[in-house]
Motif scaffolding. Sequence first.
Motif, PDB file in Angstrom:
ATOM      1  N   ARG A  14       0.859  -1.188   0.000  1.00 23.86           N
ATOM      2  CA  ARG A  14       0.000   0.000   0.000  1.00 23.86           C
ATOM      3  C   ARG A  14       0.889   1.230   0.000  1.00 23.86           C
ATOM      4  O   ARG A  14       1.863   1.305   0.754  1.00 23.86           O
ATOM      5  CB  ARG A  14      -0.882  -0.012   1.245  1.00 23.86           C
ATOM      6  N   GLN A  15       0.555   2.184  -0.840  1.00 27.68           N
ATOM      7  CA  GLN A  15       1.219   3.487  -0.850  1.00 27.68           C
ATOM      8  C   GLN A  15       0.605   4.305   0.284  1.00 27.68           C
ATOM      9  O   GLN A  15      -0.608   4.461   0.344  1.00 27.68           O
ATOM     10  CB  GLN A  15       1.014   4.178  -2.203  1.00 27.68           C
ATOM     11  N   LEU A  16       1.450   4.816   1.184  1.00 27.59           N
ATOM     12  CA  LEU A  16       0.966   5.557   2.341  1.00 27.59           C
ATOM     13  C   LEU A  16       1.494   6.989   2.320  1.00 27.59           C
ATOM     14  O   LEU A  16       2.605   7.243   1.849  1.00 27.59           O
ATOM     15  CB  LEU A  16       1.384   4.843   3.634  1.00 27.59           C
ATOM     16  N   PRO A  17       0.697   7.930   2.856  1.00 35.80           N
ATOM     17  CA  PRO A  17       1.005   9.360   2.738  1.00 35.80           C
ATOM     18  C   PRO A  17       1.918   9.897   3.839  1.00 35.80           C
ATOM     19  O   PRO A  17       1.566  10.839   4.553  1.00 35.80           O
ATOM     20  CB  PRO A  17      -0.385   9.998   2.827  1.00 35.80           C
ATOM     21  N   ALA A  18       3.099   9.294   3.995  1.00 36.92           N
ATOM     22  CA  ALA A  18       4.044   9.770   5.004  1.00 36.92           C
ATOM     23  C   ALA A  18       5.431   9.234   4.666  1.00 36.92           C
ATOM     24  O   ALA A  18       5.571   8.315   3.859  1.00 36.92           O
ATOM     25  CB  ALA A  18       3.614   9.297   6.394  1.00 36.92           C
ATOM     26  N   LYS A  19       6.437   9.800   5.299  1.00 36.57           N
ATOM     27  CA  LYS A  19       7.813   9.352   5.094  1.00 36.57           C
ATOM     28  C   LYS A  19       8.020   7.975   5.729  1.00 36.57           C
ATOM     29  O   LYS A  19       7.306   7.609   6.660  1.00 36.57           O
ATOM     30  CB  LYS A  19       8.777  10.350   5.745  1.00 36.57           C
ATOM     31  N   PRO A  20       9.007   7.203   5.232  1.00 38.10           N
ATOM     32  CA  PRO A  20       9.250   5.872   5.791  1.00 38.10           C
ATOM     33  C   PRO A  20       9.403   5.848   7.319  1.00 38.10           C
ATOM     34  O   PRO A  20       8.881   4.948   7.985  1.00 38.10           O
ATOM     35  CB  PRO A  20      10.535   5.413   5.090  1.00 38.10           C
ATOM     36  N   GLU A  21      10.098   6.848   7.888  1.00 37.94           N
ATOM     37  CA  GLU A  21      10.270   6.889   9.347  1.00 37.94           C
ATOM     38  C   GLU A  21       8.923   6.981  10.056  1.00 37.94           C
ATOM     39  O   GLU A  21       8.706   6.323  11.081  1.00 37.94           O
ATOM     40  CB  GLU A  21      11.137   8.091   9.765  1.00 37.94           C
ATOM     41  N   ASP A  81      15.580  -2.882  10.888  1.00 38.50           N
ATOM     42  CA  ASP A  81      16.397  -1.935  10.143  1.00 38.50           C
ATOM     43  C   ASP A  81      15.527  -0.697   9.913  1.00 38.50           C
ATOM     44  O   ASP A  81      14.972  -0.499   8.832  1.00 38.50           O
ATOM     45  CB  ASP A  81      16.862  -2.556   8.817  1.00 38.50           C
ATOM     46  N   ARG A  82      15.356   0.112  10.989  1.00 42.50           N
ATOM     47  CA  ARG A  82      14.505   1.299  10.900  1.00 42.50           C
ATOM     48  C   ARG A  82      15.126   2.298   9.947  1.00 42.50           C
ATOM     49  O   ARG A  82      16.299   2.579  10.074  1.00 42.50           O
ATOM     50  CB  ARG A  82      14.336   1.925  12.292  1.00 42.50           C
ATOM     51  N   PRO A  83      14.382   2.873   9.028  1.00 48.04           N
ATOM     52  CA  PRO A  83      12.952   2.704   8.753  1.00 48.04           C
ATOM     53  C   PRO A  83      12.682   1.852   7.510  1.00 48.04           C
ATOM     54  O   PRO A  83      11.688   2.060   6.829  1.00 48.04           O
ATOM     55  CB  PRO A  83      12.513   4.145   8.489  1.00 48.04           C
ATOM     56  N   HIS A  84      13.553   0.908   7.213  1.00 45.07           N
ATOM     57  CA  HIS A  84      13.462   0.198   5.944  1.00 45.07           C
ATOM     58  C   HIS A  84      12.806  -1.174   6.013  1.00 45.07           C
ATOM     59  O   HIS A  84      12.091  -1.565   5.093  1.00 45.07           O
ATOM     60  CB  HIS A  84      14.869   0.032   5.333  1.00 45.07           C
ATOM     61  N   ARG A  85      13.062  -1.929   7.094  1.00 48.68           N
ATOM     62  CA  ARG A  85      12.682  -3.347   7.077  1.00 48.68           C
ATOM     63  C   ARG A  85      12.473  -3.844   8.506  1.00 48.68           C
ATOM     64  O   ARG A  85      13.219  -3.494   9.422  1.00 48.68           O
ATOM     65  CB  ARG A  85      13.808  -4.120   6.394  1.00 48.68           C
ATOM     66  N   LEU A  86      11.480  -4.727   8.647  1.00 52.26           N
ATOM     67  CA  LEU A  86      11.175  -5.352   9.926  1.00 52.26           C
ATOM     68  C   LEU A  86      10.834  -6.811   9.650  1.00 52.26           C
ATOM     69  O   LEU A  86      10.013  -7.101   8.773  1.00 52.26           O
ATOM     70  CB  LEU A  86       9.977  -4.645  10.561  1.00 52.26           C
ATOM     71  N   VAL A  87      11.490  -7.728  10.367  1.00 52.54           N
ATOM     72  CA  VAL A  87      11.236  -9.159  10.185  1.00 52.54           C
ATOM     73  C   VAL A  87      10.804  -9.733  11.533  1.00 52.54           C
ATOM     74  O   VAL A  87      11.497  -9.538  12.543  1.00 52.54           O
ATOM     75  CB  VAL A  87      12.486  -9.901   9.668  1.00 52.54           C
TER      76      VAL A  87
END
Length: 151
Positions: A14-21, A81-87
Amino acid sequence: MTNETDTISLTMSRQLPAKPEQVFDAYTDAEKQKIWFSILDEEPGIVEIDVDLRVGGQQTAVWGPNRDELFTETQVFREIDRPHRLVTTSTGSTPDGQTMTTDVVVTFEANDGGTLMTAIQTGFPDLQTRDFFNQYAWVGAFDRIEAYLSR
């Protein structure tokens, strides 16, 4: 050895209306989650969330319309790996006591002034459960996070 449930997976974006952080924090911060978890509900229900955001830490979310109908999800953080990836490894249970454990990879990619959030979930026990998560669970989560970020 791989079993067949490892191959039952879904990918949702989903495209979301905010920065990755901002999206990463909305997804992982307990106080923000308590808001978006119930942001679209007409009737207030129960939402309790506790997060220990570190590798090996866990998040526990308990929610439902009342104390007799609670869902629980515990996610153990395997990679952050904030704000790129969460496992995470996620174990959920329904009010009737059914449980399911899956692996979840969520990515947050800067895209077109916002963030493309993608969830890949693997290990569903069957296609019906995967389809439920595809049609309702992730759509609902994305709708709620988007509403939270848009307010």
